[in-house]
Design a protein around this motif. Structure first.
Motif, short mmCIF file in Angstrom:
data_model
loop_
_atom_site.label_atom_id
_atom_site.label_comp_id
_atom_site.label_asym_id
_atom_site.label_seq_id
_atom_site.Cartn_x
_atom_site.Cartn_y
_atom_site.Cartn_z
N ILE A 177 0.87 -1.18 0.00
CA ILE A 177 0.00 0.00 0.00
C ILE A 177 0.91 1.22 0.00
CG2 ILE A 177 -1.77 1.31 1.24
CD1 ILE A 177 -2.73 -1.30 2.47
N VAL A 178 0.66 2.13 -0.94
CA VAL A 178 1.47 3.34 -1.07
C VAL A 178 0.65 4.52 -0.58
CG1 VAL A 178 2.92 4.73 -2.59
CG2 VAL A 178 2.62 2.29 -3.04
N VAL A 179 1.22 5.28 0.36
CA VAL A 179 0.48 6.25 1.15
C VAL A 179 1.13 7.63 1.08
CG1 VAL A 179 -0.48 6.73 3.45
CG2 VAL A 179 0.00 4.36 2.77
N PRO A 180 0.39 8.69 0.73
CA PRO A 180 0.95 10.04 0.82
C PRO A 180 1.09 10.43 2.29
CG PRO A 180 -1.36 10.16 0.24
CD PRO A 180 -1.01 8.70 0.24
N ALA A 195 -1.87 -4.38 11.33
CA ALA A 195 -1.02 -4.90 12.41
C ALA A 195 -1.31 -6.35 12.76
CB ALA A 195 -1.15 -4.01 13.64
N ASP A 196 -2.56 -6.77 12.73
CA ASP A 196 -2.91 -8.12 13.17
C ASP A 196 -3.00 -9.13 12.02
OD1 ASP A 196 -2.96 -7.18 15.71
OD2 ASP A 196 -5.14 -7.13 15.91
N LEU A 197 -2.68 -8.71 10.82
CA LEU A 197 -2.80 -9.62 9.68
C LEU A 197 -1.63 -10.59 9.64
CD1 LEU A 197 -3.89 -7.15 6.84
CD2 LEU A 197 -5.34 -8.59 8.28
N ALA A 198 -1.93 -11.83 9.28
CA ALA A 198 -0.86 -12.82 9.14
C ALA A 198 0.01 -12.49 7.93
CB ALA A 198 -1.45 -14.22 9.00
N ARG A 199 -0.65 -12.01 6.88
CA ARG A 199 0.08 -11.61 5.66
C ARG A 199 -0.03 -10.09 5.53
NH1 ARG A 199 -0.94 -10.22 0.49
NH2 ARG A 199 0.51 -10.93 -1.14
N LYS A 200 0.99 -9.41 5.94
CA LYS A 200 0.96 -7.95 5.94
C LYS A 200 1.51 -7.40 4.61
CE LYS A 200 1.67 -7.28 10.92
NZ LYS A 200 1.68 -8.71 11.26
N PRO A 201 0.80 -6.45 4.00
CA PRO A 201 1.38 -5.78 2.83
C PRO A 201 2.50 -4.84 3.25
CG PRO A 201 -0.68 -4.72 3.45
CD PRO A 201 -0.53 -5.92 4.35
N ARG A 202 3.46 -4.62 2.36
CA ARG A 202 4.46 -3.59 2.59
C ARG A 202 3.77 -2.24 2.56
NH1 ARG A 202 7.90 -2.53 -1.22
NH2 ARG A 202 9.56 -1.83 0.14
N ILE A 203 4.22 -1.34 3.40
CA ILE A 203 3.68 0.02 3.42
C ILE A 203 4.78 0.98 3.01
CG2 ILE A 203 2.63 1.84 4.83
CD1 ILE A 203 1.50 -0.39 6.61
N VAL A 204 4.52 1.73 1.96
CA VAL A 204 5.49 2.69 1.43
C VAL A 204 4.89 4.09 1.58
CG1 VAL A 204 6.78 3.46 -0.60
CG2 VAL A 204 6.41 1.01 -0.21
N GLY A 205 5.62 4.97 2.26
CA GLY A 205 5.18 6.34 2.43
C GLY A 205 5.83 7.25 1.41
N VAL A 206 5.09 8.29 1.00
CA VAL A 206 5.57 9.21 -0.03
C VAL A 206 5.40 10.65 0.42
CG1 VAL A 206 5.38 9.93 -2.44
CG2 VAL A 206 4.83 7.56 -1.81
N GLU A 254 9.29 1.58 3.83
CA GLU A 254 10.16 2.54 3.17
C GLU A 254 9.45 3.88 3.04
OE1 GLU A 254 12.83 2.83 -0.98
OE2 GLU A 254 11.48 1.12 -0.62
N MET A 255 10.23 4.95 3.15
CA MET A 255 9.76 6.30 2.84
C MET A 255 10.52 6.80 1.62
SD MET A 255 7.34 7.64 4.84
CE MET A 255 7.60 9.30 4.20
N VAL A 256 9.79 7.33 0.64
CA VAL A 256 10.42 7.87 -0.57
C VAL A 256 9.91 9.29 -0.80
CG1 VAL A 256 10.61 5.57 -1.59
CG2 VAL A 256 8.62 7.00 -2.14
#
Length: 412
Positions: A177-180, A195-206, A254-256
């Motif tokens: 999930i890519v987040v401003p 937070a409670d998911l067994a399979r967590k997506p990567r979170i990328v901040g922009v 990651e933050m980009v």
């Protein structure tokens, strides 16, 4: 005495139940166009179609619904770059609470008038969000009202996390999930939602590279203040909060950062390919994906288009900048002998190649000219940067000493 709220996935789920009847469940749409452009499977979460035109209503409404009646009766005060103010103003009217929204000087007119239409009191002061925030805190203390922070508030953060909750409800197979990011409320809420998911997506901040306080703070692990001068006014925050930074560092991969030129290009391509309007902050996450940032190639990626409340005057400038960055027009300058037929020769060359002329400026006075010579500025439509360069080469091959106006093409 009020019990401190626990910030976790359960808080986000509770927020979703509380605000669900009052907000839009915005679409999550697969974009074939951006999937081809970005090299990853792109799903757009269209919070620009949310009530008030941005996701901020979620956190604001969750905060006001959580207030006891005695607290509501004293009224609320908030500071905002625009979207949070609209959210608070809407929520206040919805629950019958008097509201005052403090906005910085230069707030986009579209956001100002939208807040005024709700009937909320508006105060305009401060050079930017941080200046408005200081004034709003002082005003709340003076009136005995409750200050509703744009991002450093547990209820607000939990409310913003409902965006990711909806995304994963529809597409639990998202890889990222890519987040401003401005002050960090949305990305902190996103971390809590998964937070409670067994399979967590990567979170990328922009963030915009011209307002990178959160990205810089994330990198070093402590709060850093930075100037924030960007077309993405919705995420132009000079200093994040300890709370949002701490949550982000627990779950953000990651933050980009992206340039304003990349943001402008994303606004343009979103309009072209999907007929959807985003403001600068709303297009920041898409700009990062299109620029290949965040190690997302081949992944299933949810992109939050966080808002669409762009001022019409700014939109015109952004479209021009975005088109220029994409090489969608060519600007060049030349010097001609001051005699009939010179301009006609040039326009004939362009017409034979079916090239549309957008602007011609002739200069007979000033630094462009010399005795017997005139300066000529020309702007023409082009398909992309490669086509722009071929047009320039064509004009030169036909004997015109054309010089490209490089400043028309900001670096990405």
């Amino acid at each position: 005495m009020a019990v401190a709220m626990r910030l976790d996935a359960a808080a986000v789920a509770a927020a979703a139940a509380a605000i669900g009847p009052h907000v839009e469940r915005t679409p999550l749409v697969r974009s074939e166009a951006f999937t081809e452009l970005a090299g990853c499977e792109v799903f757009l979460k269209l919070e620009n179609l949310q009530r008030t035109g941005a996701f901020k209503i979620r956190g604001a409404l969750n905060r006001l619904l959580a207030m006891p009646p005695s607290e509501r009766a004293r009224g609320v005060v908030t500071a905002s770059a625009g979207n949070h103010g609209q959210g608070v103003a809407f929520a206040a009217r919805h629950v019958g609470v008097p509201a005052c929204v403090v906005l910085p000087l230069g707030v986009p007119l579209a956001k100002l008038t939208a807040i005024q239409r709700t009937g909320a009191e508006v105060v305009i002061t401060g050079a930017d969000y941080d200046g408005a925030h200081a004034a709003a805190v002082a005003l709340a203390n003076e009136r005995g009202a409750t200050y509703v922070h744009a991002f450093d508030d547990p209820d607000v953060i939990a409310g913003q996390g409902t965006v990711a909750l909806e995304m994963l409800d529809e597409r639990p197979d998202l890889d990222a999930i890519v987040v401003p990011v401005g002050g960090g409320g949305l990305i902190a809420g996103t971390v809590l939602a998964v937070a409670d998911l067994a399979r967590k997506p990567r979170i990328v901040g922009v963030q915009s590279k011209d307002g990178s306080a959160f990205a810089d703070s994330f990198a070093v692990g402590s709060l850093i203040e930075r100037p924030a001068a960007t077309i993405a006014d919705g995420i132009a925050v000079r200093r994040p909060s300890e709370r949002t930074l701490a949550i982000a560092r627990e779950g953000v991969s990651e933050m980009v950062t992206v340039s304003d030129e990349q943001i402008a290009s994303a606004i343009v391509v979103l309009l072209e390919r999907h007929k959807l309007l985003a403001e600068g902050a709303g297009a920041a996450a898409l700009a990062a994906v299109l620029a290949g940032k965040g190690a997302l190639r081949g992944a299933r990626v949810g992109v939050i288009v966080s808002g669409g409340n762009i001022d019409p005057n700014l939109l015109g400038k952004v479209l021009q900048q975005g088109l220029a960055s994409a090489g969608r027009y060519l600007a060049f300058r030349m010097w001609l002998d001051d005699k009939p037929g010179q301009l006609a020769d040039l326009t004939r060359i362009l017409a034979d190649e079916h090239i549309n002329i957008l602007h011609v400026g002739i200069h007979r006075l000033g630094p462009y000219t010399s005795l017997g010579r005139v300066g000529l500025d020309v702007i023409v439509d082009t398909r992309d940067r490669a086509h722009a360069l071929s047009v320039l080469a064509l004009v030169r091959d036909r004997g015109f000493a054309a010089e490209e106006l490089i400043d028309t093409y900001p670096s990405a």
